[in-house]
Design an enzyme around this catalytic site. Structure first.
Site, PDB file in Angstrom:
ATOM      1  N   TYR A 151     -45.955  33.756 -52.770  1.00 58.53           N
ATOM      2  CA  TYR A 151     -45.767  34.578 -53.978  1.00 58.53           C
ATOM      3  C   TYR A 151     -45.515  33.666 -55.187  1.00 58.53           C
ATOM      4  O   TYR A 151     -46.098  33.852 -56.256  1.00 58.53           O
ATOM      5  CB  TYR A 151     -44.595  35.519 -53.744  1.00 58.53           C
ATOM      6  CG  TYR A 151     -44.298  36.507 -54.824  1.00 58.53           C
ATOM      7  CD1 TYR A 151     -43.284  36.261 -55.751  1.00 58.53           C
ATOM      8  CD2 TYR A 151     -44.990  37.705 -54.922  1.00 58.53           C
ATOM      9  CE1 TYR A 151     -42.975  37.190 -56.737  1.00 58.53           C
ATOM     10  CE2 TYR A 151     -44.681  38.645 -55.904  1.00 58.53           C
ATOM     11  CZ  TYR A 151     -43.675  38.374 -56.800  1.00 58.53           C
ATOM     12  OH  TYR A 151     -43.366  39.290 -57.787  1.00 58.53           O
ATOM     13  N   SER A 190     -43.589  36.712 -63.091  1.00 58.61           N
ATOM     14  CA  SER A 190     -42.385  36.865 -62.266  1.00 58.61           C
ATOM     15  C   SER A 190     -41.400  35.742 -62.556  1.00 58.61           C
ATOM     16  O   SER A 190     -41.769  34.711 -63.125  1.00 58.61           O
ATOM     17  CB  SER A 190     -42.802  36.784 -60.788  1.00 58.61           C
ATOM     18  OG  SER A 190     -41.696  36.510 -59.947  1.00 58.61           O
TER      19      SER A 190
HETATM   20  P1  NAP Z   1     -44.649  47.676 -55.691  1.00 62.77           P
HETATM   21  O1  NAP Z   1     -43.597  48.703 -55.840  1.00 62.77           O
HETATM   22  O2  NAP Z   1     -44.846  46.992 -54.366  1.00 62.77           O
HETATM   23  O3  NAP Z   1     -46.073  48.289 -56.164  1.00 62.77           O
HETATM   24  C1  NAP Z   1     -47.192  47.446 -56.091  1.00 62.77           C
HETATM   25  C2  NAP Z   1     -48.394  48.288 -56.427  1.00 62.77           C
HETATM   26  O4  NAP Z   1     -49.572  47.491 -56.276  1.00 62.77           O
HETATM   27  C3  NAP Z   1     -48.545  49.485 -55.477  1.00 62.77           C
HETATM   28  O5  NAP Z   1     -49.015  50.615 -56.194  1.00 62.77           O
HETATM   29  C4  NAP Z   1     -49.617  48.998 -54.512  1.00 62.77           C
HETATM   30  O6  NAP Z   1     -50.372  50.047 -53.962  1.00 62.77           O
HETATM   31  C5  NAP Z   1     -50.493  48.192 -55.455  1.00 62.77           C
HETATM   32  N1  NAP Z   1     -51.376  47.283 -54.724  1.00 62.77           N
HETATM   33  C6  NAP Z   1     -51.012  46.327 -53.831  1.00 62.77           C
HETATM   34  N2  NAP Z   1     -52.104  45.696 -53.373  1.00 62.77           N
HETATM   35  C7  NAP Z   1     -53.185  46.269 -53.978  1.00 62.77           C
HETATM   36  C8  NAP Z   1     -54.597  46.056 -53.915  1.00 62.77           C
HETATM   37  N3  NAP Z   1     -55.138  45.116 -53.126  1.00 62.77           N
HETATM   38  N4  NAP Z   1     -55.402  46.840 -54.680  1.00 62.77           N
HETATM   39  C9  NAP Z   1     -54.873  47.799 -55.471  1.00 62.77           C
HETATM   40  N5  NAP Z   1     -53.547  48.061 -55.580  1.00 62.77           N
HETATM   41  C10 NAP Z   1     -52.725  47.283 -54.839  1.00 62.77           C
HETATM   42  O7  NAP Z   1     -44.432  46.521 -56.739  1.00 62.77           O
HETATM   43  P2  NAP Z   1     -43.614  46.509 -58.116  1.00 62.77           P
HETATM   44  O8  NAP Z   1     -42.218  46.078 -57.858  1.00 62.77           O
HETATM   45  O9  NAP Z   1     -43.898  47.758 -58.891  1.00 62.77           O
HETATM   46  O10 NAP Z   1     -44.352  45.270 -58.789  1.00 62.77           O
HETATM   47  C11 NAP Z   1     -45.521  45.451 -59.572  1.00 62.77           C
HETATM   48  C12 NAP Z   1     -45.885  44.083 -60.066  1.00 62.77           C
HETATM   49  O11 NAP Z   1     -44.729  43.485 -60.680  1.00 62.77           O
HETATM   50  C13 NAP Z   1     -46.302  43.121 -58.958  1.00 62.77           C
HETATM   51  O12 NAP Z   1     -47.308  42.252 -59.451  1.00 62.77           O
HETATM   52  C14 NAP Z   1     -45.017  42.325 -58.684  1.00 62.77           C
HETATM   53  O13 NAP Z   1     -45.313  41.049 -58.148  1.00 62.77           O
HETATM   54  C15 NAP Z   1     -44.463  42.220 -60.057  1.00 62.77           C
HETATM   55  N6  NAP Z   1     -43.026  41.961 -60.165  1.00 62.77           N
HETATM   56  C16 NAP Z   1     -42.133  42.787 -59.569  1.00 62.77           C
HETATM   57  C17 NAP Z   1     -40.760  42.535 -59.778  1.00 62.77           C
HETATM   58  C18 NAP Z   1     -39.674  43.369 -59.181  1.00 62.77           C
HETATM   59  O14 NAP Z   1     -38.504  42.938 -59.232  1.00 62.77           O
HETATM   60  N7  NAP Z   1     -39.978  44.538 -58.636  1.00 62.77           N
HETATM   61  C19 NAP Z   1     -40.359  41.470 -60.588  1.00 62.77           C
HETATM   62  C20 NAP Z   1     -41.337  40.637 -61.140  1.00 62.77           C
HETATM   63  C21 NAP Z   1     -42.672  40.907 -60.943  1.00 62.77           C
HETATM   64  P3  NAP Z   1     -50.012  50.545 -52.461  1.00 62.77           P
HETATM   65  O15 NAP Z   1     -48.603  51.046 -52.498  1.00 62.77           O
HETATM   66  O16 NAP Z   1     -51.035  51.616 -52.181  1.00 62.77           O
HETATM   67  O17 NAP Z   1     -50.171  49.336 -51.570  1.00 62.77           O
HETATM   68  C1  GCO Z   2     -37.894  38.061 -54.326  1.00 62.13           C
HETATM   69  C2  GCO Z   2     -38.242  39.181 -55.277  1.00 62.13           C
HETATM   70  C3  GCO Z   2     -38.804  38.611 -56.563  1.00 62.13           C
HETATM   71  C4  GCO Z   2     -39.142  39.745 -57.486  1.00 62.13           C
HETATM   72  C5  GCO Z   2     -39.707  39.245 -58.758  1.00 62.13           C
HETATM   73  C6  GCO Z   2     -38.742  38.386 -59.507  1.00 62.13           C
HETATM   74  O1  GCO Z   2     -38.106  38.240 -53.128  1.00 62.13           O
HETATM   75  O2  GCO Z   2     -37.423  37.026 -54.822  1.00 62.13           O
HETATM   76  O3  GCO Z   2     -39.168  40.069 -54.710  1.00 62.13           O
HETATM   77  O4  GCO Z   2     -39.935  37.851 -56.278  1.00 62.13           O
HETATM   78  O5  GCO Z   2     -40.097  40.579 -56.918  1.00 62.13           O
HETATM   79  O6  GCO Z   2     -40.941  38.614 -58.598  1.00 62.13           O
HETATM   80  O7  GCO Z   2     -39.262  38.190 -60.803  1.00 62.13           O
END
Ligand code: NAP
Ligand code: GCO
Ligand code: CA
Length: 261
Positions: free
Chosen positions: A160, A147
């Site tokens: 986080y 992230s």
């Molecule tokens: P999201 O939309 O919240 O989806 C997260 C997924 O993880 C969901 O399918 C959720 O399932 C699953 N999950 C959560 N807790 C779990 C557990 N204990 N066991 C199994 N599955 C679990 O998140 P996203 O935005 O796609 O992000 C995916 C990854 O990318 C995360 O690691 C997040 O930190 C990272 N990330 C996101 C962003 C961003 O801007 N979106 C940027 C950087 C990194 P349920 O829905 O059933 O809970």
């Molecule tokens: C926040 C956002 C970020 C993104 C992502 C950025 O609240 O700042 O959720 O944490 O999810 O991780 O890379």
């Protein structure tokens, strides 16, 4: 003579955790498009059914499993089941994750621990479960979803950021400890991506929206499509000498001081 495609994943088995939708679903779709067989998990049957419907709609024959990634016994059973049904896991994407946006001094230790458990301890648990098989086969790819918060802090995301900072170093340590077995462990660090996790930050009029556009040279939020190519690269033979690297896919955020107001 046709050169083999270094980005092909034909004959590979990939596990993407928490991949019913969002970034995990997009990455799994990209790995499937490159030829991999896909396994994914979600935390309960209802969520899994939605995920299976998403894969079916995309024409991807993914296999879904109910598993909470924080449950070590459940994860060990998951790995055994996948390897029995699909074959040895060649590629692991530790994607499952949560965020709790709370000012640190108002956050309970219980909530802090839960974020660490899902975002850092679980990637350790799942990687620990797949690495022995990768050692036996003399090859493996592990991609940990990091992230911006692996590098930067901001208000309300202390747990986080601690987890994602730790995940960066866990990535580097797996690369260091198991690189000699031809296992490559790298991080993929998305910037700000349009998914359910960031939906609260993108509500109409939310000040964060204009803030992040001013911090992003590309002047836009990322989409899950932006992550597909980098994920295939890190999962494929094209990155066999890339190890311990965090590949940021952020439109330039980490390089930029931010647009002058
Ligand atoms: P999201 O939309 O919240 O989806 C997260 C997924 O993880 C969901 O399918 C959720 O399932 C699953 N999950 C959560 N807790 C779990 C557990 N204990 N066991 C199994 N599955 C679990 O998140 P996203 O935005 O796609 O992000 C995916 C990854 O990318 C995360 O690691 C997040 O930190 C990272 N990330 C996101 C962003 C961003 O801007 N979106 C940027 C950087 C990194 P349920 O829905 O059933 O809970
Ligand atoms: C926040 C956002 C970020 C993104 C992502 C950025 O609240 O700042 O959720 O944490 O999810 O991780 O890379
Ligand atoms: Ca195989």
């Amino acid at each position: 003579m046709t050169l083999a495609n270094p980005f092909s994943l034909e004959g590979k088995v990939a596990l993407v955790t928490g991949a019913s939708y969002g970034i995990g679903f997009a990455i799994a779709s990209a790995l499937a498009e490159a030829g991999a067989k896909i396994a994914f998990n979600d935390i309960n049957e209802a969520a899994l059914e939605k995920g299976l419907a998403n894969y079916a709609a995309a024409g991807i024959p993914a296999r879904g499993y109910v598993c909470d990634v924080t449950d070590e016994a459940g994860v060990n059973a998951l790995i055994a089941k996948i390897e029995a049904e699909l074959g040895a896991i060649d590629i692991l994407v530790n994607n499952a994750g949560i965020i709790r946006r709370v000012p640190m001094i108002e956050m309970s230790a219980t909530d802090f621990r839960q974020v660490i458990d899902v975002d850092l301890t679980a990637p350790f648990i799942v990687a620990k479960a797949v690495i022995p098989g990768m050692i036996r086969r003399g090859a493996g790819k592990i991609i940990n979803i990091c992230s911006m918060m692996s590098e930067l802090g901001r208000e309300t995301v202390s747990a986080y950021a601690a987890a994602k900072g730790g995940l960066k170093m866990l990535t580097r340590n797996i690369a260091s400890e198991y690189g000699s077995f031809n296992i490559q462990c790298n991080g993929l660090g998305p910037g700000y991506i349009e998914t359910p996790q960031t939906a609260p930050l993108r509500e109409p009029g939310h000040p964060f929206n204009s803030f992040i556009l001013a911090k992003t040279p590309a002047n836009r939020w990322g989409t899950t499509e932006d992550l597909k190519g980098p994920a295939v690269f890190l999962a494929s033979g094209a990155s066999d000498f890339v190890n311990g690297h965090i590949l940021y896919v952020d439109g330039g955020i980490l390089a930029y001081i931010g647009k002058q107001p």
